[in-house]
Design a protein around this motif. Structure first.
Motif, PDB file in Angstrom:
ATOM      1  N   LYS A 254       0.838  -1.198   0.000  1.00 46.09           N
ATOM      2  CA  LYS A 254       0.000   0.000   0.000  1.00 46.09           C
ATOM      3  C   LYS A 254       0.873   1.248   0.000  1.00 46.09           C
ATOM      4  O   LYS A 254       1.970   1.254   0.549  1.00 46.09           O
ATOM      5  CB  LYS A 254      -0.909   0.023   1.234  1.00 46.09           C
ATOM      6  CG  LYS A 254      -1.937  -1.113   1.256  1.00 46.09           C
ATOM      7  CD  LYS A 254      -3.004  -0.896   0.219  1.00 46.09           C
ATOM      8  CE  LYS A 254      -4.119  -1.925   0.368  1.00 46.09           C
ATOM      9  NZ  LYS A 254      -5.178  -1.744  -0.619  1.00 46.09           N
ATOM     10  N   GLU A 255       0.368   2.296  -0.645  1.00 46.86           N
ATOM     11  CA  GLU A 255       1.091   3.565  -0.618  1.00 46.86           C
ATOM     12  C   GLU A 255       1.124   4.090   0.815  1.00 46.86           C
ATOM     13  O   GLU A 255       0.113   4.121   1.509  1.00 46.86           O
ATOM     14  CB  GLU A 255       0.398   4.578  -1.535  1.00 46.86           C
ATOM     15  CG  GLU A 255       0.427   4.188  -3.003  1.00 46.86           C
ATOM     16  CD  GLU A 255       1.830   4.119  -3.562  1.00 46.86           C
ATOM     17  OE1 GLU A 255       2.708   4.816  -3.009  1.00 46.86           O
ATOM     18  OE2 GLU A 255       2.053   3.370  -4.530  1.00 46.86           O
ATOM     19  N   GLY A 256       2.296   4.504   1.232  1.00 45.50           N
ATOM     20  CA  GLY A 256       2.430   5.014   2.589  1.00 45.50           C
ATOM     21  C   GLY A 256       2.403   3.935   3.641  1.00 45.50           C
ATOM     22  O   GLY A 256       2.059   4.191   4.784  1.00 45.50           O
ATOM     23  N   SER A 257       2.748   2.711   3.255  1.00 46.94           N
ATOM     24  CA  SER A 257       2.678   1.600   4.195  1.00 46.94           C
ATOM     25  C   SER A 257       4.014   1.331   4.877  1.00 46.94           C
ATOM     26  O   SER A 257       4.224   0.270   5.426  1.00 46.94           O
ATOM     27  CB  SER A 257       2.221   0.331   3.468  1.00 46.94           C
ATOM     28  OG  SER A 257       3.133  -0.025   2.451  1.00 46.94           O
ATOM     29  N   GLU A 258       4.953   2.281   4.791  1.00 45.05           N
ATOM     30  CA  GLU A 258       6.226   2.083   5.443  1.00 45.05           C
ATOM     31  C   GLU A 258       6.003   1.897   6.939  1.00 45.05           C
ATOM     32  O   GLU A 258       5.260   2.633   7.580  1.00 45.05           O
ATOM     33  CB  GLU A 258       7.151   3.275   5.199  1.00 45.05           C
ATOM     34  CG  GLU A 258       7.612   3.419   3.750  1.00 45.05           C
ATOM     35  CD  GLU A 258       6.552   4.048   2.864  1.00 45.05           C
ATOM     36  OE1 GLU A 258       5.482   4.402   3.401  1.00 45.05           O
ATOM     37  OE2 GLU A 258       6.788   4.174   1.650  1.00 45.05           O
ATOM     38  N   GLY A 259       6.674   0.896   7.473  1.00 46.78           N
ATOM     39  CA  GLY A 259       6.528   0.628   8.897  1.00 46.78           C
ATOM     40  C   GLY A 259       5.383  -0.305   9.208  1.00 46.78           C
ATOM     41  O   GLY A 259       5.274  -0.779  10.333  1.00 46.78           O
ATOM     42  N   GLN A 260       4.512  -0.570   8.248  1.00 51.06           N
ATOM     43  CA  GLN A 260       3.406  -1.484   8.459  1.00 51.06           C
ATOM     44  C   GLN A 260       3.785  -2.849   7.880  1.00 51.06           C
ATOM     45  O   GLN A 260       4.431  -2.955   6.844  1.00 51.06           O
ATOM     46  CB  GLN A 260       2.133  -0.976   7.790  1.00 51.06           C
ATOM     47  CG  GLN A 260       1.649   0.356   8.347  1.00 51.06           C
ATOM     48  CD  GLN A 260       0.381   0.801   7.674  1.00 51.06           C
ATOM     49  OE1 GLN A 260      -0.184   0.100   6.852  1.00 51.06           O
ATOM     50  NE2 GLN A 260      -0.079   1.977   8.022  1.00 51.06           N
ATOM     51  N   LYS A 261       3.369  -3.892   8.554  1.00 51.64           N
ATOM     52  CA  LYS A 261       3.680  -5.239   8.121  1.00 51.64           C
ATOM     53  C   LYS A 261       2.788  -5.620   6.943  1.00 51.64           C
ATOM     54  O   LYS A 261       1.570  -5.542   7.020  1.00 51.64           O
ATOM     55  CB  LYS A 261       3.487  -6.221   9.278  1.00 51.64           C
ATOM     56  CG  LYS A 261       3.917  -7.639   8.935  1.00 51.64           C
ATOM     57  CD  LYS A 261       3.766  -8.548  10.121  1.00 51.64           C
ATOM     58  CE  LYS A 261       4.193  -9.967   9.779  1.00 51.64           C
ATOM     59  NZ  LYS A 261       4.046 -10.879  10.943  1.00 51.64           N
ATOM     60  N   THR A 262       3.397  -6.036   5.828  1.00 52.83           N
ATOM     61  CA  THR A 262       2.656  -6.415   4.638  1.00 52.83           C
ATOM     62  C   THR A 262       2.324  -7.896   4.681  1.00 52.83           C
ATOM     63  O   THR A 262       3.195  -8.725   4.943  1.00 52.83           O
ATOM     64  CB  THR A 262       3.470  -6.118   3.363  1.00 52.83           C
ATOM     65  OG1 THR A 262       3.779  -4.724   3.334  1.00 52.83           O
ATOM     66  CG2 THR A 262       2.674  -6.479   2.122  1.00 52.83           C
ATOM     67  N   VAL A 263       1.065  -8.220   4.453  1.00 53.06           N
ATOM     68  CA  VAL A 263       0.648  -9.613   4.376  1.00 53.06           C
ATOM     69  C   VAL A 263       1.092 -10.170   3.034  1.00 53.06           C
ATOM     70  O   VAL A 263       0.695  -9.668   1.982  1.00 53.06           O
ATOM     71  CB  VAL A 263      -0.880  -9.746   4.538  1.00 53.06           C
ATOM     72  CG1 VAL A 263      -1.303 -11.200   4.397  1.00 53.06           C
ATOM     73  CG2 VAL A 263      -1.318  -9.186   5.884  1.00 53.06           C
ATOM     74  N   ALA A 264       1.925 -11.192   3.041  1.00 54.72           N
ATOM     75  CA  ALA A 264       2.463 -11.776   1.816  1.00 54.72           C
ATOM     76  C   ALA A 264       2.109 -13.254   1.753  1.00 54.72           C
ATOM     77  O   ALA A 264       2.293 -13.990   2.726  1.00 54.72           O
ATOM     78  CB  ALA A 264       3.976 -11.601   1.751  1.00 54.72           C
ATOM     79  N   ILE A 265       1.572 -13.667   0.616  1.00 56.66           N
ATOM     80  CA  ILE A 265       1.200 -15.070   0.397  1.00 56.66           C
ATOM     81  C   ILE A 265       1.937 -15.566  -0.838  1.00 56.66           C
ATOM     82  O   ILE A 265       1.795 -15.005  -1.922  1.00 56.66           O
ATOM     83  CB  ILE A 265      -0.321 -15.224   0.214  1.00 56.66           C
ATOM     84  CG1 ILE A 265      -1.053 -14.754   1.465  1.00 56.66           C
ATOM     85  CG2 ILE A 265      -0.682 -16.672  -0.097  1.00 56.66           C
ATOM     86  CD1 ILE A 265      -2.562 -14.821   1.345  1.00 56.66           C
ATOM     87  N   THR A 266       2.710 -16.605  -0.663  1.00 57.17           N
ATOM     88  CA  THR A 266       3.480 -17.191  -1.761  1.00 57.17           C
ATOM     89  C   THR A 266       3.242 -18.696  -1.779  1.00 57.17           C
ATOM     90  O   THR A 266       2.824 -19.281  -0.763  1.00 57.17           O
ATOM     91  CB  THR A 266       4.984 -16.909  -1.597  1.00 57.17           C
ATOM     92  OG1 THR A 266       5.415 -17.406  -0.317  1.00 57.17           O
ATOM     93  CG2 THR A 266       5.261 -15.421  -1.674  1.00 57.17           C
TER      94      THR A 266
END
Length: 332
Positions: free
Chosen positions: A270-282
């Motif tokens: 997300k834009e401006g999501s620095e510092g936020q944990k990104t949900v990643a699915i691989t």
């Protein structure tokens, strides 16, 4: 004298009833905040937006379902318009019917994945939801690769079963070329299906629309280049669609892995999501225990059976139609 409309502030207090010993709740009316005239305190409580939320999810999902068949429609239109013989369209029709049956019986990768992911998330088990998504992607690639090998290895008997031989050798040649190229897209098609199911589990039905729109634009441009100008016919259509589907699969994987932003929901960067944990699915590279994949397999089996029966009837009808209609020179 006009009195101001009082606000209602619920203050729970208890008093013991001398006779019954029960506890009652009293409400104190205070004049600290005024409500708009003609309203009551219950009007100020938050209302359910369930219906609106369902529409926000359903309308984009419906749009994605409408966009998806446009790839095949565009291929058929271009080949029908610019083909040099009727055998091109006849062969492509037999191969398309076989591919439709082969691809759609695995749509459980979407319909079964969505409720499983959503159920894990609603229970607050986010890690398990991510695990289900990874298992679905892995299963998609395994099934897709298996289907690709099967379609290519048995292309002649399968096309003969679909009635392409009735149309003549020329039509069979076009059908074989189209089927061989399109079969290479099976892993991508299944990845798209599983990714769509995962995104729906995260309440995101908008991202698939944008990705499918990009796929249709790519397919259209390649159809113009390969069919209109290069004159490749069904083979050009197959190359265009296969390329568009692999591009779509890569875009879906990039969104799920957090490399690209999603249109809605919690997945993707997300834009401006620095510092936020990104949900990643691989895709999961390890083989999970049976207890973990059992819900996905059980849910998938029933949907697979239902879809197989439906597609079997449709494909049988297409095969019978191909065998029952004769054209000059033996083409159907």
């Amino acid at each position: 004298v006009e009195r101001p409309t009082p606000s209602v502030t619920a203050i729970q207090s208890s008093r013991e009833n001398d006779e019954t010993g029960t506890t009652t709740t009293s409400v104190n009316i205070e004049d600290d905040v005024l409500l708009p005239e003609g309203t009551c305190a219950s009007d100020e409580l938050p209302k359910s937006n369930t219906g609106r939320k369902i529409l926000e999810l359903a309308i984009p999902a419906l749009g994605a379902l409408l966009i998806d068949p446009l790839l095949t429609l565009a291929d058929t239109a271009f080949v029908g318009k610019f083909s040099e013989s009727p055998y091109e369209l006849a062969g492509m029709g037999s191969a398309t019917a076989l591919l439709t049956f082969s691809f759609y019986i695995f749509n459980f990768l979407c319909t079964a994945t969505t409720p499983l992911v959503a159920a894990k998330r609603s229970a607050g088990r986010e890690k398990e939801a991510i695990g289900v998504g990874g298992q679905a992607l892995s299963l998609a690639f395994v099934l897709g690769a298996t289907l690709s090998v099967t379609l290519i290895a048995f292309r002649y008997p399968l096309l003969d079963l679909m009635g392409s031989s009735v149309s003549g050798e020329d039509a069979t040649g076009y059908a074989v070329d189209f089927l061989t190229i399109r079969a290479l897209a099976a892993p991508a098609v299944f990845c798209i299906s599983a990714s769509t199911g995962i995104l729906r589990g995260y309440l995101d039905t908008k991202t698939p629309i944008f990705i499918l729109f990009v796929a249709n634009v790519v397919n259209f441009l390649l159809d113009v280049a390969l069919i209109v100008f290069a004159g490749l016919g069904p083979a050009g259509a197959a190359i265009a669609t296969t390329t568009a589907e692999w591009i779509s699969a890569l875009l879906f994987l990039s969104v799920l892995a957090g490399k690209l932003p999603s249109a809605d929901g919690e997945l993707g960067r997300k834009e401006g999501s620095e510092g936020q944990k990104t949900v990643a699915i691989t895709p999961s590279l390890s083989v999970p225990p049976w207890e973990e994949v059992r819900p996905l397999v059980v849910a998938s089996s029933s949907v697979f059976l239902r879809t197989s029966i439906l597609q079997l009837f449709l494909s049988t009808s297409a095969a019978l139609a191909a065998r029952g209609v004769d054209m000059p020179g033996g083409a159907a």
